[in-house]
Design an enzyme around this catalytic site. Sequence first.
Site, PDB file in Angstrom:
ATOM      1  N   HIS A 194      -1.339  -3.422  37.289  1.00  0.00           N
ATOM      2  CA  HIS A 194      -2.588  -3.776  37.983  1.00  0.00           C
ATOM      3  C   HIS A 194      -2.237  -4.488  39.290  1.00  0.00           C
ATOM      4  O   HIS A 194      -1.264  -5.235  39.356  1.00  0.00           O
ATOM      5  CB  HIS A 194      -3.442  -4.678  37.087  1.00  0.00           C
ATOM      6  N   ASN A 241     -11.519  -3.882  31.623  1.00  0.00           N
ATOM      7  CA  ASN A 241     -10.398  -4.806  31.792  1.00  0.00           C
ATOM      8  C   ASN A 241     -10.980  -6.212  31.899  1.00  0.00           C
ATOM      9  O   ASN A 241     -11.564  -6.560  32.915  1.00  0.00           O
ATOM     10  CB  ASN A 241      -9.625  -4.432  33.071  1.00  0.00           C
ATOM     11  N   SER A 286     -15.268  -2.512  41.566  1.00  0.00           N
ATOM     12  CA  SER A 286     -16.710  -2.753  41.712  1.00  0.00           C
ATOM     13  C   SER A 286     -17.571  -1.639  41.132  1.00  0.00           C
ATOM     14  O   SER A 286     -18.680  -1.393  41.627  1.00  0.00           O
ATOM     15  CB  SER A 286     -17.063  -3.011  43.187  1.00  0.00           C
ATOM     16  N   GLU A 344      -3.437  -7.001  40.629  1.00  0.00           N
ATOM     17  CA  GLU A 344      -3.348  -8.468  40.513  1.00  0.00           C
ATOM     18  C   GLU A 344      -1.963  -8.877  40.023  1.00  0.00           C
ATOM     19  O   GLU A 344      -1.425  -9.909  40.445  1.00  0.00           O
ATOM     20  CB  GLU A 344      -4.469  -8.984  39.591  1.00  0.00           C
ATOM     21  N   GLU A 351      -7.267   2.131  42.007  1.00  0.00           N
ATOM     22  CA  GLU A 351      -8.075   0.945  42.278  1.00  0.00           C
ATOM     23  C   GLU A 351      -7.752   0.423  43.679  1.00  0.00           C
ATOM     24  O   GLU A 351      -6.744  -0.282  43.860  1.00  0.00           O
ATOM     25  CB  GLU A 351      -7.771  -0.156  41.259  1.00  0.00           C
ATOM     26  N   LYS A 370      -9.413  -8.968  32.064  1.00  0.00           N
ATOM     27  CA  LYS A 370      -8.583  -9.906  32.848  1.00  0.00           C
ATOM     28  C   LYS A 370      -8.477 -11.234  32.075  1.00  0.00           C
ATOM     29  O   LYS A 370      -8.388 -11.203  30.857  1.00  0.00           O
ATOM     30  CB  LYS A 370      -9.158 -10.061  34.256  1.00  0.00           C
ATOM     31  N   GLY A 401     -13.578  -6.530  42.659  1.00  0.00           N
ATOM     32  CA  GLY A 401     -14.309  -7.793  42.611  1.00  0.00           C
ATOM     33  C   GLY A 401     -15.047  -8.156  43.880  1.00  0.00           C
ATOM     34  O   GLY A 401     -15.485  -9.295  44.048  1.00  0.00           O
TER      35      GLY A 401
HETATM   36  P1  13P Z   1     -14.053  -5.115  39.206  1.00  0.00           P
HETATM   37  O1  13P Z   1     -14.760  -4.035  38.427  1.00  0.00           O
HETATM   38  O2  13P Z   1     -14.454  -6.511  38.807  1.00  0.00           O
HETATM   39  O3  13P Z   1     -14.105  -4.859  40.678  1.00  0.00           O
HETATM   40  O4  13P Z   1     -12.492  -5.020  38.792  1.00  0.00           O
HETATM   41  C1  13P Z   1     -11.875  -3.786  38.809  1.00  0.00           C
HETATM   42  C2  13P Z   1     -10.542  -3.940  38.190  1.00  0.00           C
HETATM   43  O5  13P Z   1      -9.663  -4.573  38.731  1.00  0.00           O
HETATM   44  C3  13P Z   1     -10.349  -3.321  36.869  1.00  0.00           C
HETATM   45  O6  13P Z   1      -9.009  -3.309  36.511  1.00  0.00           O
END
Ligand code: 13P
Length: 248
Positions: free
Chosen positions: A93, A10, A208, A95, A163, A12, A169
Amino acid sequence: MANRKYIVGNWKMNGLRTELTDIADIAAIAGQNKQVDVAICPPVTLITQAAANSPGFTIGAQDCHYAKNGAHTGCLSATMIREAGAIMTILGHSERRADQHESDAEVKAKAEAAHAAGLGAIICVGETEEERDAGKAVDVVCGQLEGSFPDGADPHWLTIAYEPVWAIGTGRVPEASDVEEMHAAIRHKLGKLMDEGADTVRILYGGSMNGGNAAELLAVPNVDGGLVGGASLTAEKFGPIIEAAAAS
Ligand code: 13P
């Protein structure tokens, strides 16, 4: 679980045209590890070119609207995304649930719209740190799954991603035993939500994941792959995750 592993990047809000070479490099590694399903979800602006550059490699999107078309300024329908060259999309997601206030009902409607347009869907669920500390993680995640679960779901087009919000992150990863507990709870819930096929819906772990921890996470029962953010941006970082999946 006999499911083929599924490793999804992803991106983003990262990636300009200069980064198309990274997608081509990742597609080449995927081509050398055909026992694993691999995909990259770049920003929409790169979908068409990424799909054209790497025929046979799966390109996905990160969202779609639930409506077929209409007065939704700035939004993209599932059909538009399909036409651009994506064959699946991430939905719900954390976010987007936080920043765009997406509800479970909206995620469900988006998944149904995606399926109607011929797109696969990865529905994301996950608890906050406060919810985990309060001992509510399993209830929260299973509640999100139920509320976001599309009608007519089928393992051929639906994937779930667990997640934990606090692991995204941050470099923090849950204990393997916590991942195992959550993925088992999601599998059990899928069994209640579906007449058949619950055993073969893939459940990805995200938060992560990197080349150093992927093998351990992918060995956890009911972990059928990974949804990877930061470590999916280059072939150098993403390649070891794909290889860990191939070896698992
Ligand atoms: P990270 O791997 O950067 O922690 O992000 C995970 C994520 O949100 C994938 O959709």
